[in-house]
Design a protein around this motif. Sequence first.
Motif, short mmCIF file in Angstrom:
data_model
loop_
_atom_site.label_atom_id
_atom_site.label_comp_id
_atom_site.label_asym_id
_atom_site.label_seq_id
_atom_site.Cartn_x
_atom_site.Cartn_y
_atom_site.Cartn_z
N THR A 61 0.92 -1.76 -0.78
CA THR A 61 0.08 0.11 0.03
C THR A 61 0.41 1.20 0.26
O THR A 61 0.27 2.58 -0.93
N ALA A 62 2.01 1.41 1.39
CA ALA A 62 3.05 2.50 0.94
C ALA A 62 4.07 2.93 -0.19
O ALA A 62 3.47 3.81 -1.05
N LEU A 63 3.68 1.57 -0.94
CA LEU A 63 4.83 1.83 -2.59
C LEU A 63 3.45 2.25 -3.79
O LEU A 63 4.21 3.25 -4.13
N GLY A 64 2.65 1.35 -3.74
CA GLY A 64 1.21 1.61 -4.11
C GLY A 64 1.29 4.00 -3.98
O GLY A 64 0.81 4.52 -5.08
N PHE A 65 0.69 4.10 -3.38
CA PHE A 65 0.23 5.36 -3.17
C PHE A 65 1.72 6.88 -2.94
O PHE A 65 1.69 7.72 -3.98
N ARG A 66 2.97 6.02 -3.19
CA ARG A 66 4.44 6.53 -2.95
C ARG A 66 4.13 7.12 -4.92
O ARG A 66 4.68 7.82 -5.05
N LEU A 72 15.44 9.13 -3.64
CA LEU A 72 13.82 8.63 -3.12
C LEU A 72 15.05 7.58 -1.63
O LEU A 72 14.73 8.21 -0.43
N LEU A 73 15.88 7.00 -2.20
CA LEU A 73 16.40 5.98 -1.65
C LEU A 73 17.44 6.45 -0.35
O LEU A 73 16.91 6.15 -0.05
N ALA A 74 17.93 7.71 -0.96
CA ALA A 74 18.74 8.21 0.33
C ALA A 74 18.21 9.09 1.27
O ALA A 74 18.87 9.37 2.42
N ALA A 91 12.34 2.39 2.03
CA ALA A 91 13.12 3.86 2.48
C ALA A 91 11.71 4.72 2.63
O ALA A 91 11.54 5.51 3.82
N ILE A 92 10.01 4.02 1.95
CA ILE A 92 9.38 4.64 1.99
C ILE A 92 8.99 5.13 3.46
O ILE A 92 8.24 5.93 3.89
N LEU A 93 9.06 3.12 4.12
CA LEU A 93 8.55 3.23 5.20
C LEU A 93 9.19 4.26 6.26
O LEU A 93 8.61 4.40 7.14
N LEU A 94 10.53 4.29 6.25
CA LEU A 94 11.48 4.48 7.63
C LEU A 94 11.17 5.58 7.15
O LEU A 94 11.37 6.58 8.25
N ALA A 95 11.16 6.89 6.02
CA ALA A 95 11.64 8.42 5.91
C ALA A 95 10.27 8.55 6.36
O ALA A 95 9.87 10.06 6.67
#
Length: 552
Positions: free
Chosen positions: A360-365, A455-457, A497-501
């Motif tokens: 879900t997080a990846l889809g909405f990012r 994004l990864l950074a 990365a999305i979850l951590l950030a």
Amino acid sequence: MMTASKPIAALDTHEVTNQPPPFEGVNLFTSDRALIDAVARAGSAKHAARLSAFGQRAGSAEVVGWGVAANTHPPTLECFDRYGHRADEVEFHPAYHELMALGLDNGVAAVAWDGTPAGHVLHAAISFILGQVDAGVTCPMTMTYAAVPTLRIEPALGEVWVPRITAGRYDGVSRPAWQKMGVTIGMAMTEKQGGSDVRANATRAEAVDERRDTFLLTGHKWFCSAPMSDAFLTLAYTERGLSCFLVPRWLSNGERNAGFRVMRLKDKLGDRSNASSEIEYHRAFAWRVGEEGRGVASIIRMVQHTRLDCVIGSASTMRAALAQALWHASHRLAFQRRLVNHPAMAAVLADLAVESEAATALGFRLAQAFDDDEPLARLLTPIAKYWVCKRAPGFVYEAMECLGGAGYVETGPMPWLFRQSPLNAIWEGSGNVIALDVLRAIDREAEALEALRTLLASAGGRHPAYDAWIDRLEFGHVDESHARNSVERLALATQAAILLAADSPLAETFCRLRLERPSFAYGASGAVLDARAIIDRAMPQVASDQPTDGKS
């Protein structure tokens, strides 16, 4: 099967006990914390009230019943009327039309293009919610939404057709587009001799006018989704090369486009509420879209947006399957305890919950990138499409197993979720095609690669397993035989990365489960988890449901 009203539990031979109550009357937005957070992170918190109202309606017993009915009574094709006239009409159960109206009237195809702030994220959220009721109807909605960028290539067509899409209305009557409140757009590209290789196209186009704006098409299409759409984007060869066209079902003089003929409907594994068909063009009238010989460049604008919805659709299916597994396990007793309180089951459910939230997080990012970061969207789309869509079938199977035999019977929702789960990995480019798209984008699109690196950074230094994972990523030339491995590693890095950030409460757990101590099966990792907290976060709440305390 639809839920009966006040069924009899005390039977002559036994009393029905230890069965979960119907999973309905649930707000599919407010009961999903992962969705709420993903929407807010993507800049659409302002739409929370609108999504809550939609989620409440979509999760109601009535609308859940529509989803069941639309899949139980699939569409039928009538090529001729009773007098022998050619009609090519597909008939749907009334529930299908109710679902189409629910989605389109709430803006699923319109909000990304009508000036609504964060419109792609709102579109994705509406689709995510509705897909849990029935994924089949989201197919024509997706194509209608995704057609806009391609239609805008040709101003004369865009000025006519885009307002019909952004009207945000469903009109299921077969009649000329200018007589309708709103329209739907389909797509027809695949042919028998070539699937992903669209340049193997055998359909030919003959110019009608000197300006070469209108053509007559002759050929076939092996897959044409939603054949009752008002017009179809398609590919055909002119003498100047493979070109893109818009084929209307009705002509401007009010007559049917007689050259558009539906040959038969597909008997599909899933997606049963929606009609997919084989069609033929017998000198079918069409408008050219974009420059002749540049058909792939024209249609790819639509494909990019349908791929977004493939990601959202698979994440939606995963959430629906997870909700069913959690609901069953929280109500079912086994060996004097609720299933959810058995450590082995809790480990599986927690692992599934982490997977679902990451999808879900990846889809909405990704949806957010469609709103405000086009370079990132170019590369993140195939990465997310490959990974999330690939994960869905195995995920749904594991959720089905949580229900045991009750999950394996057609009277429940798990079989249609399972049948649906492979579709998005196949539609708009199967695994190898998508993985190779990622490699090409990395090699050729420096701006897109830089956006992904940024994004990864953003999550650097937040978890040692993540930092070690990033250090091992390869962004240089990758051999085609290693394409899948490369994309898989990029996808996991991006989810982390999305979850951590975002300081997600599941970020630490995701890094442990997927980067540090991965396992081949859900619930098999040796990582130490707070399974109870993860399950509580993912557990759907129904207004009539009583809190589960683990006691019988």
